[in-house]
Enzyme design. Structure first.
Site, PDB file in Angstrom:
ATOM      1  N   LEU A 274      45.007  41.613  38.065  1.00 42.90           N
ATOM      2  CA  LEU A 274      45.306  40.213  37.761  1.00 42.90           C
ATOM      3  C   LEU A 274      46.492  40.043  36.820  1.00 42.90           C
ATOM      4  CD1 LEU A 274      41.673  38.826  37.306  1.00 42.90           C
ATOM      5  CD2 LEU A 274      43.191  38.468  39.247  1.00 42.90           C
ATOM      6  N   ARG A 275      47.144  41.150  36.451  1.00 41.57           N
ATOM      7  CA  ARG A 275      48.285  41.022  35.542  1.00 41.57           C
ATOM      8  C   ARG A 275      49.396  40.183  36.171  1.00 41.57           C
ATOM      9  NH1 ARG A 275      47.720  46.807  33.939  1.00 41.57           N
ATOM     10  NH2 ARG A 275      46.651  46.831  31.937  1.00 41.57           N
ATOM     11  N   GLY A 276      49.590  40.328  37.476  1.00 44.37           N
ATOM     12  CA  GLY A 276      50.632  39.567  38.151  1.00 44.37           C
ATOM     13  C   GLY A 276      50.411  38.078  38.025  1.00 44.37           C
TER      14      GLY A 276
END
Length: 337
Positions: A274-276
């Site tokens: 979920l970093r993107g």
């Protein structure tokens, strides 16, 4: 000390300049990784932005760039509690490739221990970079464990040292900027993924741009003070944009529909984790703040998508068009032109 090259005078490299401005507005984005050729103005741009920012309030004599309004967080720095408040330039620390872990994170002050029997902490480069910029040239050649450590601290905003009988915890909030040439070695994907933004810079291919760069570099070398004065008004406008954006950042609205677009875009390109999405949200908000609009729109997500996602794509052996082209196709499909 000579005047720094003005940020506004840098020719081209618009994506790199945008990424640096976004990171300066919201340090939580997690830093910027700059890939590209040597001699394309990478370190010049970072130094110029750091020099452009207004002076910050410091505690005189503090090795941690202690904030006078937050003295209680610097228990390892006796000076922070009683030192005089002064103003100073935003720190810019250049981390050398040969730096040891002790020099980076800090260690026991051996002189104080041997001569006076005192157990004192000697601050490292992370402490000196606090509230400023930490720049690493050729970060892909730095030991992986040091890169991992730097990214941990950049994400948490705190440096924790447990060694030699010391237990030290101090603030270390900085904008981490790494640069490198992929031909000289790649950064491991799991480390690269933790940089907030990634940009690509190339040697200008337009003749007029190359000539203009030569003119500006020559003018700066011959009369740096006059050159800086000429660009002062343009830099002042950039400074005002950053200050206004930082002040208004918390009030920027990110609609649910835009969050859904960010998630759909990450799913479309196959970004892991979920970093993107988090980076898309934060970078889109920072870009909206820089443009002085109150709501993040799909166009903001589209503009930051290449910077936020190109280094997070899984390698596709059947698609050799490059990560930037893959993201452009996904943006067209999910968000539209």
């Amino acid at each position: 000390m000579s005047a720094p090259f003005p940020f506004s005078a840098i020719v081209g490299q618009d994506e790199m300049k945008s990424a640096l401005l976004i990171a300066a507005v919201d340090a939580r984005i997690g830093g910027v990784m700059v890939f590209g050729d040597r001699g394309t103005g990478k370190s010049t741009a970072v130094r110029a932005l750091a020099a452009l920012l207004p002076p910050i309030r410091l505690v005189a004599g503090s090795g941690f760039n202690a904030d006078p309004d937050d003295r209680g967080r610097y228990a390892c720095d006796p000076v922070a509690a009683t030192g005089k408040a002064v103003t100073g330039a935003v720190p810019f620390i250049d981390l050398p490739l040969g730096a040891t872990e002790d020099r980076v994170v800090g260690a026991m002050d051996l002189e104080a221990a041997l001569t006076r029997g005192e157990k004192r902490f000697e601050p490292g480069l992370l402490a000196r970079a606090h509230r400023g910029f930490l720049y690493i040239d050729e970060v892909n050649l730095l030991d992986d464990h040091l890169v991992d450590l730097l990214l941990d601290v950049a994400a948490s905003g705190e440096n924790v040292v447990e060694r030699e009988g010391l237990s030290v915890r101090h603030p270390a909030r900085f904008v981490l900027v790494g640069s490198g040439n992929p031909e000289e070695g790649e950064l491991r994907p799991q480390l690269l993924d933790r940089f907030g933004l990634s940009v690509e810079v190339r040697t200008p291919g337009v003749l007029a741009e190359r000539v203009e760069i030569l003119k500006r570099c020559d003018a700066f070398e011959r009369t740096p003070a006059e050159f800086a004065a000429h660009w002062h008004k343009a830099d002042a406008k950039v400074l005002k944009r950053i200050a206004r954006a930082k002040a208004g950042l918390s009030g920027i609205v990110v609609p649910d529909a835009v969050l859904e677009l960010a998630s759909r875009l990450c799913m479309a390109v196959g970004a892991d984790g979920l970093r993107g999405e988090l980076t898309l949200m934060r970078a889109g908000r920072a870009l909206a703040a820089l443009e002085a609009v109150g709501t993040v729109a799909p166009v903001h997500i589209a503009r930051v998508a290449p910077m936020a996602l190109r280094h997070r794509l899984r390698r596709n052996v059947l698609d050799e068009t490059g990560s930037t082209s893959r993201i452009a196709r996904a943006v067209e499909e999910v968000i539209g032109g």
